[in-house]
Motif scaffolding. Structure first.
Motif, PDB file in Angstrom:
ATOM      1  N   ARG A   8      36.905  17.375  -2.971  1.00 16.47           N
ATOM      2  CA  ARG A   8      36.416  18.488  -2.147  1.00 16.47           C
ATOM      3  C   ARG A   8      37.080  18.463  -0.773  1.00 16.47           C
ATOM      4  NH1 ARG A   8      32.517  19.850   1.534  1.00 16.47           N
ATOM      5  NH2 ARG A   8      31.455  21.815   1.186  1.00 16.47           N
ATOM      6  N   ASP A   9      37.251  17.274  -0.185  1.00 11.35           N
ATOM      7  CA  ASP A   9      37.900  17.161   1.121  1.00 11.35           C
ATOM      8  C   ASP A   9      39.334  17.678   1.062  1.00 11.35           C
ATOM      9  OD1 ASP A   9      35.624  15.993   2.189  1.00 11.35           O
ATOM     10  OD2 ASP A   9      36.340  13.948   1.839  1.00 11.35           O
ATOM     11  N   VAL A  10      40.050  17.318   0.012  1.00 14.61           N
ATOM     12  CA  VAL A  10      41.431  17.778  -0.144  1.00 14.61           C
ATOM     13  C   VAL A  10      41.472  19.287  -0.331  1.00 14.61           C
ATOM     14  CG1 VAL A  10      43.487  17.631  -1.608  1.00 14.61           C
ATOM     15  CG2 VAL A  10      42.218  15.560  -1.048  1.00 14.61           C
ATOM     16  N   LEU A  11      40.575  19.804  -1.151  1.00 12.79           N
ATOM     17  CA  LEU A  11      40.518  21.246  -1.394  1.00 12.79           C
ATOM     18  C   LEU A  11      40.218  22.007  -0.100  1.00 12.79           C
ATOM     19  CD1 LEU A  11      40.616  23.373  -3.729  1.00 12.79           C
ATOM     20  CD2 LEU A  11      38.131  23.221  -3.746  1.00 12.79           C
ATOM     21  N   VAL A  12      39.250  21.527   0.668  1.00 13.15           N
ATOM     22  CA  VAL A  12      38.896  22.180   1.934  1.00 13.15           C
ATOM     23  C   VAL A  12      40.050  22.115   2.921  1.00 13.15           C
ATOM     24  CG1 VAL A  12      37.368  21.968   3.941  1.00 13.15           C
ATOM     25  CG2 VAL A  12      36.414  21.900   1.646  1.00 13.15           C
ATOM     26  N   MET A  13      40.749  20.988   2.976  1.00 10.15           N
ATOM     27  CA  MET A  13      41.866  20.846   3.907  1.00 10.15           C
ATOM     28  C   MET A  13      43.001  21.811   3.577  1.00 10.15           C
ATOM     29  SD  MET A  13      44.316  17.587   4.731  1.00 10.15           S
ATOM     30  CE  MET A  13      45.140  17.736   3.167  1.00 10.15           C
ATOM     31  N   VAL A  14      43.394  21.866   2.320  1.00 14.00           N
ATOM     32  CA  VAL A  14      44.505  22.734   1.931  1.00 14.00           C
ATOM     33  C   VAL A  14      44.109  24.209   2.061  1.00 14.00           C
ATOM     34  CG1 VAL A  14      46.051  23.365   0.042  1.00 14.00           C
ATOM     35  CG2 VAL A  14      45.506  20.977   0.439  1.00 14.00           C
ATOM     36  N   LEU A  15      42.898  24.557   1.649  1.00 16.71           N
ATOM     37  CA  LEU A  15      42.444  25.944   1.802  1.00 16.71           C
ATOM     38  C   LEU A  15      42.287  26.322   3.274  1.00 16.71           C
ATOM     39  CD1 LEU A  15      39.843  26.560  -1.026  1.00 16.71           C
ATOM     40  CD2 LEU A  15      42.106  27.556  -0.769  1.00 16.71           C
ATOM     41  N   GLY A  16      41.871  25.384   4.104  1.00 17.79           N
ATOM     42  CA  GLY A  16      41.756  25.643   5.536  1.00 17.79           C
ATOM     43  C   GLY A  16      43.102  25.960   6.159  1.00 17.79           C
ATOM     44  N   PRO A  73      47.676  25.914  -5.416  1.00 19.61           N
ATOM     45  CA  PRO A  73      48.208  24.606  -5.008  1.00 19.61           C
ATOM     46  C   PRO A  73      47.119  23.642  -4.534  1.00 19.61           C
ATOM     47  CG  PRO A  73      49.442  26.363  -3.969  1.00 19.61           C
ATOM     48  CD  PRO A  73      48.282  26.992  -4.650  1.00 19.61           C
ATOM     49  N   ALA A  74      46.058  24.176  -3.933  1.00 14.62           N
ATOM     50  CA  ALA A  74      44.968  23.308  -3.479  1.00 14.62           C
ATOM     51  C   ALA A  74      44.285  22.650  -4.669  1.00 14.62           C
ATOM     52  CB  ALA A  74      43.966  24.119  -2.663  1.00 14.62           C
ATOM     53  N   ARG A  75      44.055  23.420  -5.704  1.00 10.65           N
ATOM     54  CA  ARG A  75      43.439  22.857  -6.907  1.00 10.65           C
ATOM     55  C   ARG A  75      44.355  21.817  -7.558  1.00 10.65           C
ATOM     56  NH1 ARG A  75      42.284  26.660 -11.798  1.00 10.65           N
ATOM     57  NH2 ARG A  75      44.485  26.265 -11.974  1.00 10.65           N
ATOM     58  N   ARG A  76      45.671  22.097  -7.553  1.00  5.10           N
ATOM     59  CA  ARG A  76      46.623  21.149  -8.117  1.00  5.10           C
ATOM     60  C   ARG A  76      46.663  19.867  -7.280  1.00  5.10           C
ATOM     61  NH1 ARG A  76      52.047  23.111  -7.560  1.00  5.10           N
ATOM     62  NH2 ARG A  76      51.070  25.069  -8.106  1.00  5.10           N
ATOM     63  N   ALA A  77      46.508  19.994  -5.957  1.00  9.21           N
ATOM     64  CA  ALA A  77      46.537  18.820  -5.079  1.00  9.21           C
ATOM     65  C   ALA A  77      45.343  17.912  -5.322  1.00  9.21           C
ATOM     66  CB  ALA A  77      46.578  19.261  -3.623  1.00  9.21           C
TER      67      ALA A  77
END
Length: 89
Positions: A8-16, A73-77
């Protein structure tokens, strides 16, 4: 105490980061459209140069497409193994 980043942290960071770019792009395009209204009025048919409904609809569609383009890309990350990612950096 160390805390590892969750998916979730990675997803929020990339989407942000993506949302920041989307916001900057929308502000810049809105400013450009206001600056070019005289030129745009000669190209538009039966629409005022600054029609709030049309401007809002175009901004919403562009924001939705850009958000989808940054979500993939966020989901892939979130699925990348951290050790594999660090090994390639």
């Amino acid at each position: 105490m160390r805390r590892c980043a969750t998916r979730r942290d990675v997803l929020v960071m990339v989407l942000g980061q993506g949302l920041t770019l989307i916001g900057l792009g929308l502000v810049a395009s809105f400013a450009a459209s206001l600056a070019l209204t005289r030129f745009l009025s000669s190209l538009l048919y039966d629409v005022r140069p600054w029609d709030p409904v049309t401007s809002s609809a175009v901004a919403a569609v562009l924001a939705a497409v850009a958000l989808a383009a940054s979500y993939l890309p966020a989901r892939r990350a979130t699925r990348v193994d951290p050790m594999v990612a660090l090994r390639f950096e």
